[in-house]
Design a protein around this motif. Structure first.
Motif, mmCIF file in Angstrom:
data_model
loop_
_atom_site.group_PDB
_atom_site.id
_atom_site.type_symbol
_atom_site.label_atom_id
_atom_site.label_comp_id
_atom_site.label_asym_id
_atom_site.label_seq_id
_atom_site.Cartn_x
_atom_site.Cartn_y
_atom_site.Cartn_z
ATOM 1 N N SER A 166 0.854 -1.187 0.000
ATOM 2 C CA SER A 166 0.000 0.000 0.000
ATOM 3 C C SER A 166 0.895 1.244 0.000
ATOM 4 N N GLY A 168 1.291 3.678 2.146
ATOM 5 C CA GLY A 168 2.013 3.896 3.400
ATOM 6 C C GLY A 168 3.169 2.915 3.546
ATOM 7 N N MET A 169 2.923 1.651 3.161
ATOM 8 C CA MET A 169 3.960 0.620 3.246
ATOM 9 C C MET A 169 5.107 0.928 2.297
ATOM 10 N N ARG A 172 7.359 3.423 3.695
ATOM 11 C CA ARG A 172 8.240 2.800 4.688
ATOM 12 C C ARG A 172 9.422 2.129 3.996
ATOM 13 N N ASP A 196 -2.529 9.068 3.600
ATOM 14 C CA ASP A 196 -3.704 9.383 4.386
ATOM 15 C C ASP A 196 -3.341 9.944 5.748
ATOM 16 N N ILE A 199 -2.042 7.785 8.423
ATOM 17 C CA ILE A 199 -0.748 7.168 8.138
ATOM 18 C C ILE A 199 0.389 8.184 8.292
ATOM 19 N N GLN A 202 2.245 8.179 11.532
ATOM 20 C CA GLN A 202 3.075 6.981 11.672
ATOM 21 C C GLN A 202 4.419 7.185 10.995
ATOM 22 N N LEU A 206 8.098 7.611 12.708
ATOM 23 C CA LEU A 206 9.111 6.622 12.340
ATOM 24 C C LEU A 206 10.424 7.299 11.912
#
Ligand SMILES: Nc1ncnc2c1ncn2[C@@H]1O[C@H](COP(=O)(O)OP(=O)(O)OP(=O)(O)O)[C@@H](O)[C@H]1O
Ligand SMILES: Nc1ncnc2c1ncn2[C@@H]1O[C@H](COP(=O)(O)OP(=O)(O)O)[C@@H](O)[C@H]1O
Ligand code: SF4
Ligand code: SF4
Ligand SMILES: [Mg+2]
Ligand SMILES: [Mg+2]
Lengths: 333, 326
Positions: A166, A168-169, A172, A196, A199, A202, A206
């Motif tokens: 996705s 967001g992933m 990352r 979003d 997200i 997060q 991080l």
């Protein structure tokens, strides 16, 4: 973990930019996109860079990365990454600096990922390019990095392709990729804008944690003052290609000295309470070919005086930060 | 209409899209047809002269509701009822909603002068008789949105993003609507320009008595604009209440998550913990309560039965098994 605004002093700065100017020669004359930009980032420190669209935020990041689009060029000034002068390097030398000394995270994670290779292949390649690890070792390191950026089932997901993640992933994964070469500095340009709301926090949390742990300096370019308030140690405010205020985050956001920073802060609707009318900076940022004489902000500034239309204010130290405004440098009349 | 105070009543509105693979692929792969429920069973009302905001993550169905309300999509199920207009050419007939989009560039014809873009609805509906009266009206509209009548002679590309959004507002106002649907009207703009546009929209609402359906993912913007807020998750409204009540006491765990994750300049949370969970695919929504895979409070019941929409303590509605009883 305590969040100090004064990161541990260290002899090597992650980034040291002095008097940087960037020009675009065009048929109608030379456009100055960045003018006399100076800023520093310590190791483990996050410098937020804010300002309206076109202020020169991305341009600053691209100049540091050596990715200015031709005919754009550094016309004066110096750039040092981890103490090493980089603005005079060749294309090939700069390419090897990217990844090993400076990493990049852009708004769209897909621009940083190759769709044809699994994320593992991309991570392993980057790791091996910048260290002498064996393939096995590099794979173990890649899995460790994916775990650090919070990808569940990292030992399995490492063999997946970018499109299987996705948004967001993916971002990352890009952070993992940016960290893979153990750089001293990361340029993060609007890293959460395409994500979003639930997200975004997060990803910025991080980024902050990892940079503290790895001692990496970060230039965080964003439109979102909330993100700056939560993430940055210091902030640089840009206007029309110049840094007009820079200082510790709580000083700049809660006691802004420059009239433009004050306007910017007032124009943000607050979550806490509703106001009848938002403070408003009338007008718009000037185009590069029509930057006003004197202070570039003078046509929009409520505090402007006659001197503002003649003298261009220089960045002068005040308190723990610096500001470029004649109110703080000899008066506006 | 349930109440004469309402400008719009939306009842159990649903919209499904057929997202099946092409027929031949389906036959070869023996796959069934696939449907995406973009909006499911959505019910809300907007009071005259007020602003209702729809908030939620991307893909939750906000724009689909906007397109349904403005008639760009036909509903799969449910009803959309506008109050009779009290002014303009459609007096007595149901109000017609005008829409303002996120990207003012895409919604303005680049080959037309701004004056002609704004004049188009005036000419089409014969709202003014004669070229002179039309021109005067265009000048008036340009001034209303903070531009100068001279700007009518220029083309859209000659304007900045914020100015283009002013032009789209002027165009939307040209047909003298009483209801505006604004889909992320400031999301493409800088905060400073956003403030100009939000101030303009508030002023127009007061001066012209407009009713707004306002869509945004930015809760701070929504708090500034809306009298009432409906929070959407995966096609459904999960909580709806007056703005102040929702901010003071969010009852749905998703609303709570949204309010907690927004970084606030005035009260930054610099020790934010990493929070897990991502929005699920709308093609394959979780069973039971669609929020349960991300919900810190989920129980066994949540993965089995979907919560009903019920009255919310303190006014409004909420759809969660654990919400306090009224
Ligand atoms: N290739 C180019 N040729 C000429 N001018 C350019 C070029 N690329 C950018 N510029 C100009 O340089 C200035 C700074 O651009 P930059 O992209 O850094 O702004 P920014 O602050 O990051 O804006 P945004 O937030 O919209 O990305 C702008 O005025 C822009 O129009
Ligand atoms: N014309 C369409 N065909 C198929 N799916 C659509 C169509 N329009 C919207 N959708 C889907 O419906 C869901 C809701 O979309 P939308 O209302 O645009 O979301 P948003 O809240 O971001 O505005 C999304 O999953 C989207 O992909
Ligand atoms: S130098 Fe003058 S015009 Fe510029 S910001 Fe300061 S007061 Fe305003
Ligand atoms: S119904 Fe259950 S899973 Fe859904 S929001 Fe309420 S507590 Fe969470
Ligand atoms: Mg940019
Ligand atoms: Mg949308």
């Amino acid at each position: 973990m305590s969040m100090s605004t004064h990161p541990p002093a260290s002899d090597a700065l992650a980034l040291d930019v002095r008097g940087l100017s960037v020009e675009f020669p065009t048929r109608k004359g030379v456009l100055t996109a960045l003018s006399d930009v100076s800023l520093t980032i310590k190791r483990g420190e996050i410098l937020g860079v804010v300002g309206e669209s076109g202020a020169g935020k991305s341009m600053t990041g691209m100049a540091v990365l050596g990715l200015l689009e031709p005919p754009g060029r550094v016309s004066s000034g110096e750039i040092r990454i981890g103490g090493k002068r980089t603005d005079k390097l060749s294309e090939a030398e700069m390419a090897s600096i990217r990844g090993s000394m400076v990493g990049a995270i852009f708004q769209d994670p897909l621009t940083s990922l190759n769709p044809l290779f699994s994320v593992g292949q991309q991570l392993i390649e980057t790791i091996r390019l910048h260290s002498s690890r064996s393939r096995m070792d590099a794979r173990a390191r890649a899995i460790e990095l994916l775990k650090q950026v919070g990808i569940p089932g990292a030992d399995e997901r490492i063999d997946h392709y970018p499109h299987q993640f996705s948004g967001g992933m993916r971002q990352r994964v890009v952070i993992a990729l940016a960290l893979a070469g153990n750089p001293q500095l990361i340029i993060a340009d609007e890293p959460t804008t395409a994500l979003d709301v639930s997200i975004q926090a997060q990803i910025t949390a991080l980024l902050r944690r990892l940079c503290r742990e790895h001692g990496t300096g970060v230039m965080l370019v964003t439109h979102d003052m909330g993100v700056i308030a939560e993430t940055a140690d210091r902030v640089a405010v840009m206007y029309a290609g110049r840094v007009i205020e820079i200082g510790p985050v709580e000083e700049v956001l809660s006691r802004p000295k420059h009239p433009y920073t004050r306007g910017l802060m007032g124009s943000i609707p607050a979550l806490g309470a509703r106001v009848e009318r938002l403070a408003q900076i009338d007008g718009a940022m000037p185009r590069l070919n029509a930057i006003p004489v004197g202070c570039a902000f003078n046509p929009r500034c409520l505090d402007a005086g006659s001197r503002c239309r003649q003298v261009r204010p220089a960045l002068v130290t005040e308190g723990q930060g610096s500001v470029a405004c004649l109110v703080h440098d000899g008066g506006v009349q | 209409m349930r109440s004469a105070n309402n400008a719009l009543e939306v009842d159990q509105l649903s919209r499904t899209f057929d997202v099946s693979a092409p027929w031949l692929n389906r036959v070869i792969d023996r796959k069934p047809k696939r449907y995406l429920h973009a909006v499911q069973d959505v019910t809300f009302t907007v009071e005259k002269g007020k602003c209702l905001a729809l908030v939620g993550e991307s893909g939750c169905g906000k724009s689909t509701v906007a397109r349904l309300v403005t008639g760009l999509y036909a509903p799969s199920e449910g009803a959309i009822l506008f109050a009779p207009a009290v002014k303009g050419r459609g007096r007595g007939r149901p109000m017609e909603a005008q829409m303002i989009f996120q990207d003012p560039h895409a919604s303005l014809n680049p080959r037309w002068r701004v004056g002609d873009i704004i004049a188009e609805p005036i000419r089409e509906f014969g709202l003014r008789s004669g070229a002179e009266a039309t021109e005067a009206r265009v000048a008036e509209l340009l001034r209303t949105v903070g531009l100068s009548p001279d700007d009518g002679k220029r083309y859209p590309h000659e304007f900045s993003g914020g100015q283009r959004q002013r032009i789209s507002i002027a165009r939307a106002l040209a047909s003298e609507p009483e209801f505006l649907v604004c889909d992320e009207p400031t999301s493409a703009l800088d905060v400073s320009v956003q403030a100009q546009i939000l101030n303009l929209m508030r002023r127009l609402q007061d001066e012209l008595g407009l009713t707004y359906l306002f869509i945004s993912h930015n809760l701070a913007v929504v708090r500034h604009m809306a009298d009432r807020i409906a929070v959407m998750y995966l096609g459904r409204i999960v909580e709806e209440a007056d703005t102040e009540a929702l901010f003071a006491n969010p009852q749905h765990p998703y609303t709570q998550l949204l309010l907690q994750t927004i970084p606030d300049v005035a009260a930054p949370n610099r020790d934010r913990e990493l929070m897990g969970g991502e929005p699920p695919s709308p093609l394959d929504p979780p069973k039971g309560c669609a929020f349960h895979p991300r919900c810190p409070m989920a129980t066994d019941q949540c993965s089995k039965t979907a919560p009903e929409v019920r009255a919310r303590a303190g006014g409004g509605t909420v759809a969660c098994h654990l919400a306090p009883a009224t």
